[in-house]
Design an enzyme around this catalytic site. Sequence first.
Site, PDB file in Angstrom:
ATOM      1  N   HIS A 102       0.853  -1.186   0.000  1.00 16.40           N
ATOM      2  CA  HIS A 102       0.000   0.000   0.000  1.00 16.40           C
ATOM      3  C   HIS A 102       0.891   1.240   0.000  1.00 16.40           C
ATOM      4  O   HIS A 102       2.036   1.203   0.475  1.00 16.40           O
ATOM      5  CB  HIS A 102      -0.889   0.021   1.239  1.00 16.40           C
ATOM      6  CG  HIS A 102      -1.970  -1.010   1.225  1.00 16.40           C
ATOM      7  ND1 HIS A 102      -3.029  -0.975   2.107  1.00 16.40           N
ATOM      8  CD2 HIS A 102      -2.163  -2.114   0.449  1.00 16.40           C
ATOM      9  CE1 HIS A 102      -3.834  -1.995   1.871  1.00 16.40           C
ATOM     10  NE2 HIS A 102      -3.322  -2.713   0.874  1.00 16.40           N
ATOM     11  N   CYS A 156      -6.057   1.787   5.966  1.00 13.25           N
ATOM     12  CA  CYS A 156      -6.685   0.529   6.377  1.00 13.25           C
ATOM     13  C   CYS A 156      -6.074   0.101   7.729  1.00 13.25           C
ATOM     14  O   CYS A 156      -5.099   0.698   8.191  1.00 13.25           O
ATOM     15  CB  CYS A 156      -6.445  -0.544   5.316  1.00 13.25           C
ATOM     16  SG  CYS A 156      -4.729  -1.146   5.262  1.00 13.25           S
ATOM     17  N   GLU A 195       0.890   3.840   1.827  1.00 20.93           N
ATOM     18  CA  GLU A 195       1.355   4.237   3.164  1.00 20.93           C
ATOM     19  C   GLU A 195       2.532   3.379   3.619  1.00 20.93           C
ATOM     20  O   GLU A 195       3.508   3.904   4.169  1.00 20.93           O
ATOM     21  CB  GLU A 195       0.229   4.095   4.201  1.00 20.93           C
ATOM     22  CG  GLU A 195      -1.003   4.915   3.900  1.00 20.93           C
ATOM     23  CD  GLU A 195      -2.099   4.140   3.190  1.00 20.93           C
ATOM     24  OE1 GLU A 195      -3.271   4.317   3.552  1.00 20.93           O
ATOM     25  OE2 GLU A 195      -1.777   3.358   2.260  1.00 20.93           O
ATOM     26  N   CYS A 218      -2.201  -0.557   7.557  1.00 18.34           N
ATOM     27  CA  CYS A 218      -1.421   0.676   7.476  1.00 18.34           C
ATOM     28  C   CYS A 218      -1.501   1.466   8.776  1.00 18.34           C
ATOM     29  O   CYS A 218      -0.500   2.016   9.246  1.00 18.34           O
ATOM     30  CB  CYS A 218      -1.886   1.521   6.296  1.00 18.34           C
ATOM     31  SG  CYS A 218      -1.564   0.735   4.702  1.00 18.34           S
TER      32      CYS A 218
END
Length: 168
Positions: free
Chosen positions: A60, A90, A62, A93
């Site tokens: 992801h 999410c 992040e 993260c």
Amino acid sequence: MSDPIIDLHSDDYFMGEALRQAAKAYEAGEVPVGAVIVREGRIIARAFNQVELLKDATAHAEMLALTQAEQAVGDWRLTDCTLYVTKEPCPMCAGAIVHTRLARVTFGLGDPKGGAAGGALNLLQFPTLNHRCEITAGLRLEECRALLQTFFAEQRRAKKNGENSTAV
């Protein structure tokens, strides 16, 4: 009247940089989420979702930005940094954000079904964890929303037409 002065240290500016990263994800067929991490008014990390490209569910924006920022700082603690991300983090993260002790998280579009910064739950300010982040939500919301909505509309259209789509 003269043109407005662009504040290169403003939330608006840094979210614009995150949106540029999200556009790169979009162009690569990835879910268009982008992130930048800022320390002392300077961007020290930039990333976009690369789950499909890297075949890695943890890639992801992040997570990739956190790793870059840790390398830039020379430590896993990012206590004086701010994350700008186009979509609410999410749970995965958010957990990493808490562990790296980011001071602040600023995001555009909230995620009421799966967000972990106040959407579905709030891990960033969970009372029993060892760190809590300041949260700013809704920055450049319409731009962040439009990018994701357009992407997923294209994915649905491609799936309906039997085309090969890269994202879920």
